[in-house]
Design a protein around this motif. Structure first.
Motif, PDB file in Angstrom:
ATOM      1  N   TYR A  17       0.809  -1.225   0.000  1.00  8.45           N
ATOM      2  CA  TYR A  17       0.000   0.000   0.000  1.00  8.45           C
ATOM      3  C   TYR A  17       0.841   1.273   0.000  1.00  8.45           C
ATOM      4  O   TYR A  17       0.308   2.356  -0.182  1.00  8.45           O
ATOM      5  N   ASP A  18       2.151   1.169   0.187  1.00  5.90           N
ATOM      6  CA  ASP A  18       2.963   2.380   0.277  1.00  5.90           C
ATOM      7  C   ASP A  18       2.903   3.200  -1.010  1.00  5.90           C
ATOM      8  O   ASP A  18       2.836   4.422  -0.961  1.00  5.90           O
ATOM      9  N   HIS A  19       2.871   2.536  -2.149  1.00  7.55           N
ATOM     10  CA  HIS A  19       2.799   3.274  -3.405  1.00  7.55           C
ATOM     11  C   HIS A  19       1.447   3.966  -3.558  1.00  7.55           C
ATOM     12  O   HIS A  19       1.373   5.109  -4.005  1.00  7.55           O
ATOM     13  N   MET A  20       0.380   3.277  -3.170  1.00  5.40           N
ATOM     14  CA  MET A  20      -0.954   3.883  -3.239  1.00  5.40           C
ATOM     15  C   MET A  20      -1.056   5.084  -2.303  1.00  5.40           C
ATOM     16  O   MET A  20      -1.675   6.091  -2.642  1.00  5.40           O
ATOM     17  N   LEU A  21      -0.439   4.966  -1.143  1.00  6.67           N
ATOM     18  CA  LEU A  21      -0.428   6.067  -0.181  1.00  6.67           C
ATOM     19  C   LEU A  21       0.306   7.278  -0.754  1.00  6.67           C
ATOM     20  O   LEU A  21      -0.151   8.417  -0.618  1.00  6.67           O
ATOM     21  N   GLY A 137       2.714  -2.346 -17.212  1.00  7.28           N
ATOM     22  CA  GLY A 137       1.734  -2.820 -16.235  1.00  7.28           C
ATOM     23  C   GLY A 137       1.678  -1.926 -15.018  1.00  7.28           C
ATOM     24  O   GLY A 137       0.595  -1.599 -14.515  1.00  7.28           O
ATOM     25  N   LEU A 138       2.859  -1.504 -14.538  1.00  5.72           N
ATOM     26  CA  LEU A 138       2.902  -0.566 -13.409  1.00  5.72           C
ATOM     27  C   LEU A 138       2.166   0.719 -13.757  1.00  5.72           C
ATOM     28  O   LEU A 138       1.405   1.259 -12.949  1.00  5.72           O
ATOM     29  N   GLU A 139       2.405   1.218 -14.954  1.00  5.39           N
ATOM     30  CA  GLU A 139       1.776   2.479 -15.365  1.00  5.39           C
ATOM     31  C   GLU A 139       0.271   2.342 -15.498  1.00  5.39           C
ATOM     32  O   GLU A 139      -0.475   3.233 -15.085  1.00  5.39           O
ATOM     33  N   LEU A 143      -2.325   4.445 -13.255  1.00  2.09           N
ATOM     34  CA  LEU A 143      -3.390   5.286 -13.811  1.00  2.09           C
ATOM     35  C   LEU A 143      -4.747   4.903 -13.235  1.00  2.09           C
ATOM     36  O   LEU A 143      -5.578   5.770 -12.958  1.00  2.09           O
ATOM     37  N   LEU A 144      -4.969   3.608 -13.045  1.00  2.00           N
ATOM     38  CA  LEU A 144      -6.230   3.162 -12.437  1.00  2.00           C
ATOM     39  C   LEU A 144      -6.343   3.657 -10.994  1.00  2.00           C
ATOM     40  O   LEU A 144      -7.410   4.116 -10.572  1.00  2.00           O
ATOM     41  N   ILE A 145      -5.246   3.567 -10.252  1.00  2.46           N
ATOM     42  CA  ILE A 145      -5.252   4.038  -8.853  1.00  2.46           C
ATOM     43  C   ILE A 145      -5.525   5.539  -8.800  1.00  2.46           C
ATOM     44  O   ILE A 145      -6.340   6.003  -8.000  1.00  2.46           O
ATOM     45  N   VAL A 146      -4.871   6.303  -9.662  1.00  3.35           N
ATOM     46  CA  VAL A 146      -5.081   7.755  -9.701  1.00  3.35           C
ATOM     47  C   VAL A 146      -6.537   8.069 -10.067  1.00  3.35           C
ATOM     48  O   VAL A 146      -7.167   8.940  -9.455  1.00  3.35           O
ATOM     49  N   LEU A 152     -12.983   9.227  -6.026  1.00  6.37           N
ATOM     50  CA  LEU A 152     -13.409   9.235  -4.620  1.00  6.37           C
ATOM     51  C   LEU A 152     -13.353  10.637  -4.020  1.00  6.37           C
ATOM     52  O   LEU A 152     -14.259  11.036  -3.283  1.00  6.37           O
ATOM     53  N   MET A 153     -12.303  11.374  -4.348  1.00  3.03           N
ATOM     54  CA  MET A 153     -12.214  12.749  -3.846  1.00  3.03           C
ATOM     55  C   MET A 153     -13.390  13.579  -4.347  1.00  3.03           C
ATOM     56  O   MET A 153     -13.990  14.352  -3.596  1.00  3.03           O
TER      57      MET A 153
END
Length: 192
Positions: A17-21, A137-139, A143-146, A152-153
């Motif tokens: 979760y550190d990257h998502m944070l 894949g990381l990108e 992009l999905l996480i962003v 949500l914001m």
């Protein structure tokens, strides 16, 4: 396809979760209202961790993963504190220093990703295609996480009346405390 899938899975794994944070506190000051600036920051982060992935997998950069993991926690803490402290309008701040800092933080996060990628590569295997596919894949995952964070914001602001400033303070303080805990744990491991 396998390497692309592994990249998406790695970045979206809730245990990592550190990257998502980091992405949460990076996005919080900008939201949809300053999407152009946010795109520059995300692009800078992508460039940084793409370069670090390549340098590390090619053996150009070699750092102990325990130090990299500590540095990742510190990047989250710094980003969270900057988001909390610099509450004036984002549009009033020059963008270039922020982009350069995020590129540097991307280098650090990329070194964290490279540990996993190097562990998955078998000896004698070509690295160009796995490296490219894993990074893509990381990108995609990023992009999905962003997109989820921004949605949500927007929902919290629109339907629950949590202003962007209130959300920024909340996410910044939350991320600061979590990253302090991560840094302490990782530092404790280094000291033992």
């Amino acid at each position: 396809g396998l390497w692309l899938k592994l990249g998406v899975q790695h970045i979206s794994d809730v245990n990592g979760y550190d990257h998502m944070l980091f992405l949460l506190v990076l996005c919080a000051p900008y939201g949809f209202k300053q999407l152009k600036a946010l795109i520059w920051l995300i692009t800078g982060f992508t460039i940084g961790h793409s370069l670090a992935l390549a340098f590390s997998v090619l053996g150009i950069v070699k750092l102990p993963s325990s130090w990299v993991e500590l540095a990742i926690a510190i990047t989250i803490l710094i980003t969270a504190l900057m988001a909390i402290i610099q509450q004036r309008k984002i549009s009033e701040r020059p963008l270039l220093p922020s982009v350069l800092l995020v590129v540097f933080f991307g280098l650090i996060h990329g070194l964290g990703f490279s540990t996993l990628l190097k562990g998955l590569l078998s000896e004698g295997q070509g690295i160009a295609m796995p490296l490219l596919a894993f990074n893509l894949g990381l990108e995609l995952g990023q992009l999905l996480i962003v997109a989820v964070i921004l949605a949500l914001m927007w929902l919290f602001e629109r339907y629950f009346h949590f202003t962007q400033q209130l959300q920024l303070r909340f996410y910044g303080i939350l991320a600061a405390f979590i990253s302090l805990g991560m840094a302490w744990d990782r530092l404790s491991l280094l000291m033992n």
